[in-house]
Scaffold this motif. Structure first.
Motif, PDB file in Angstrom:
ATOM      1  N   GLY A  22      23.452 -20.528  51.775  1.00 47.45           N
ATOM      2  CA  GLY A  22      23.007 -21.160  53.006  1.00 47.45           C
ATOM      3  C   GLY A  22      22.537 -22.585  52.786  1.00 47.45           C
ATOM      4  N   VAL A  23      21.767 -22.795  51.731  1.00 44.76           N
ATOM      5  CA  VAL A  23      21.283 -24.149  51.404  1.00 44.76           C
ATOM      6  C   VAL A  23      22.448 -25.059  51.036  1.00 44.76           C
ATOM      7  N   TYR A  24      23.433 -24.510  50.338  1.00 45.84           N
ATOM      8  CA  TYR A  24      24.625 -25.289  49.982  1.00 45.84           C
ATOM      9  C   TYR A  24      25.344 -25.788  51.233  1.00 45.84           C
ATOM     10  N   LEU A  25      25.441 -24.932  52.258  1.00 52.86           N
ATOM     11  CA  LEU A  25      26.121 -25.322  53.499  1.00 52.86           C
ATOM     12  C   LEU A  25      25.417 -26.481  54.187  1.00 52.86           C
ATOM     13  N   THR A  26      24.097 -26.436  54.230  1.00 56.90           N
ATOM     14  CA  THR A  26      23.370 -27.487  54.954  1.00 56.90           C
ATOM     15  C   THR A  26      23.224 -28.762  54.120  1.00 56.90           C
ATOM     16  N   VAL A  29      27.275 -29.505  52.288  1.00 58.72           N
ATOM     17  CA  VAL A  29      28.426 -29.604  53.178  1.00 58.72           C
ATOM     18  C   VAL A  29      28.102 -30.450  54.407  1.00 58.72           C
ATOM     19  N   LEU A  30      27.022 -30.109  55.117  1.00 61.63           N
ATOM     20  CA  LEU A  30      26.674 -30.816  56.354  1.00 61.63           C
ATOM     21  C   LEU A  30      25.794 -32.044  56.119  1.00 61.63           C
ATOM     22  N   ASP A  31      25.230 -32.172  54.920  1.00 64.03           N
ATOM     23  CA  ASP A  31      24.282 -33.257  54.623  1.00 64.03           C
ATOM     24  C   ASP A  31      23.142 -33.242  55.631  1.00 64.03           C
ATOM     25  N   PHE A  32      22.603 -32.038  55.869  1.00 66.83           N
ATOM     26  CA  PHE A  32      21.528 -31.829  56.842  1.00 66.83           C
ATOM     27  C   PHE A  32      20.338 -31.234  56.102  1.00 66.83           C
ATOM     28  N   PRO A  33      19.277 -32.018  55.868  1.00 66.98           N
ATOM     29  CA  PRO A  33      18.089 -31.483  55.183  1.00 66.98           C
ATOM     30  C   PRO A  33      17.382 -30.452  56.058  1.00 66.98           C
ATOM     31  N   GLY A 169      29.777 -33.705  57.525  1.00 71.54           N
ATOM     32  CA  GLY A 169      28.740 -34.050  56.569  1.00 71.54           C
ATOM     33  C   GLY A 169      29.020 -35.344  55.825  1.00 71.54           C
ATOM     34  N   VAL A 170      30.301 -35.670  55.660  1.00 73.32           N
ATOM     35  CA  VAL A 170      30.672 -36.878  54.915  1.00 73.32           C
ATOM     36  C   VAL A 170      30.644 -38.116  55.804  1.00 73.32           C
ATOM     37  N   ASN A 171      31.285 -38.008  56.984  1.00 77.00           N
ATOM     38  CA  ASN A 171      31.379 -39.161  57.886  1.00 77.00           C
ATOM     39  C   ASN A 171      31.532 -38.661  59.321  1.00 77.00           C
ATOM     40  N   SER A 172      30.420 -38.476  59.994  1.00 75.77           N
ATOM     41  CA  SER A 172      30.450 -37.933  61.354  1.00 75.77           C
ATOM     42  C   SER A 172      31.117 -38.893  62.339  1.00 75.77           C
ATOM     43  N   ARG A 173      30.990 -40.195  62.106  1.00 79.61           N
ATOM     44  CA  ARG A 173      31.617 -41.165  63.006  1.00 79.61           C
ATOM     45  C   ARG A 173      33.132 -41.034  62.966  1.00 79.61           C
ATOM     46  N   TYR A 187      25.980 -27.112  65.049  1.00 77.36           N
ATOM     47  CA  TYR A 187      25.466 -25.842  65.556  1.00 77.36           C
ATOM     48  C   TYR A 187      25.981 -24.676  64.717  1.00 77.36           C
ATOM     49  N   PHE A 188      27.276 -24.674  64.478  1.00 81.47           N
ATOM     50  CA  PHE A 188      27.880 -23.567  63.729  1.00 81.47           C
ATOM     51  C   PHE A 188      27.383 -23.540  62.293  1.00 81.47           C
ATOM     52  N   GLY A 189      27.329 -24.698  61.655  1.00 82.47           N
ATOM     53  CA  GLY A 189      26.912 -24.757  60.257  1.00 82.47           C
ATOM     54  C   GLY A 189      25.482 -24.291  60.053  1.00 82.47           C
TER      55      GLY A 189
END
Length: 310
Positions: A22-26, A29-33, A169-173, A187-189
């Motif tokens: 789970g921590v790996y995903l955020t 992957v998502l670059d979401f702390p 996670g890499v480039n949302s733009r 949301y899904f991640g």
């Protein structure tokens, strides 16, 4: 360390392997702390324990725990995406709220599951009838569940939807420019990440026969330790390598902690668990940088030596 203590360490390492996923995903992957895991872990344990005590089938109770954990992730995503709250602050708010909600769910700070049927009860009964120790069968069941979870994450991230998840996670733009829905991926991640953490909490409650509102304290640090330690020891760009690395990192972390505490190394005690965790994470973070600096230093020395030879 005795054989049974070793089996117990492997078991808890595998259970926390789901937290590491789970921590790996955020974080990776998502670059979401995301600090929500400190709340979704005890929530998974609380929901599963409360449902089991109420007579609900243990597998259904575990599924409810996964859904409860996923709901925590959705709340964090809503606060961050829809309300525009800073990612870290949004997860902290959810984590704080989850503490009170967990007490509401259980009706008290903790619940004992001694004598209650869990998902491991049939396997333990089978082992007892065969004259074997149930802990081995329980370990195998946990291992299979973690392998299935790891396989699912690997397949998901390798799919087209997973590619969009990783790209967010890499480039949302760039994803938005290509017509992708970054909000949906977020949301899904977060729901999937905290669902895995809730699953881990449910397994924790059933393997240890209790659920406690404080069991989630430091969960994020343990998850980070597993991810960083695993990917430092087993580097690789392939998805399946990263998934295997974080699970093995969780096991190795637990083995290192158990060895340090059981051997009395440096006079450590059980109360020093968080200190050991912080030191392991710090070492795992510093090690790659030191390795890079040593390589650069070696290249500079070789270039200087080559110039002198010339």
């Amino acid at each position: 360390m005795s054989f049974f203590a070793f089996l117990g360490t492997l078991e808890i390492g595998l259970v926390y392997g789901l937290v590491a996923l789970g921590v790996y995903l955020t974080f990776r992957v998502l670059d979401f702390p995301d600090l929500t895991v400190d709340g979704s872990f005890p929530m998974g344990a609380a929901v599963a324990a409360t449902a089991i005590v109420a007579g609900v089938n243990p597998w259904v109770a575990t599924l409810l725990a996964i859904m409860a954990g996923g709901l925590c992730g959705l709340v964090t995503a809503f606060l961050a995406v829809r309300c525009g709250i800073l990612h870290l602050l949004a997860s902290i708010l959810t984590m704080i709220a989850a503490f009170s909600i967990n007490i509401r769910i259980m009706g008290r700070p903790n619940i004992a599951l001694l004598g209650e049927d869990t998902i491991f009860t049939p396997f333990e009964t089978l082992a007892f009838d065969a004259g074997m120790d149930g802990s081995v069968f329980r370990l195998v069941v946990v291992l299979l569940l973690v392998i299935l979870s790891g396989w699912f994450i690997t397949r998901l991230l390798a799919s087209d939807f997973g590619l969009g998840l990783r790209a967010t996670g890499v480039n949302s733009r760039m994803v938005r420019a290509q017509g992708g829905n970054t909000a949906l991926y977020t949301y899904f991640g977060l729901a999937l990440s905290n669902g895995l953490v809730g699953f881990s909490g449910a397994l924790f409650a059933q393997t240890n026969s209790f659920a406690d509102v404080t069991s989630g304290v430091g969960t994020i640090v343990v998850g980070l330790a597993a991810v960083i330690l695993g990917q430092t020891l087993i580097p690789g760009r392939k998805i399946w390598v990263a998934v295997v690395a974080v699970i093995l990192g969780s096991i190795l972390y637990r083995l290192a902690v158990a060895f340090a505490l059981s051997s009395g190394m440096f006079g450590l005690q059980a109360s020093d668990l968080n200190l050991i965790t912080a030191l392991l994470v710090a070492v795992a973070l510093i090690a790659p940088r030191m390795k890079t600096q040593l390589k650069r230093g070696g290249k500079k020395k070789s270039s200087v030596a080559a110039k002198k030879m010339a």
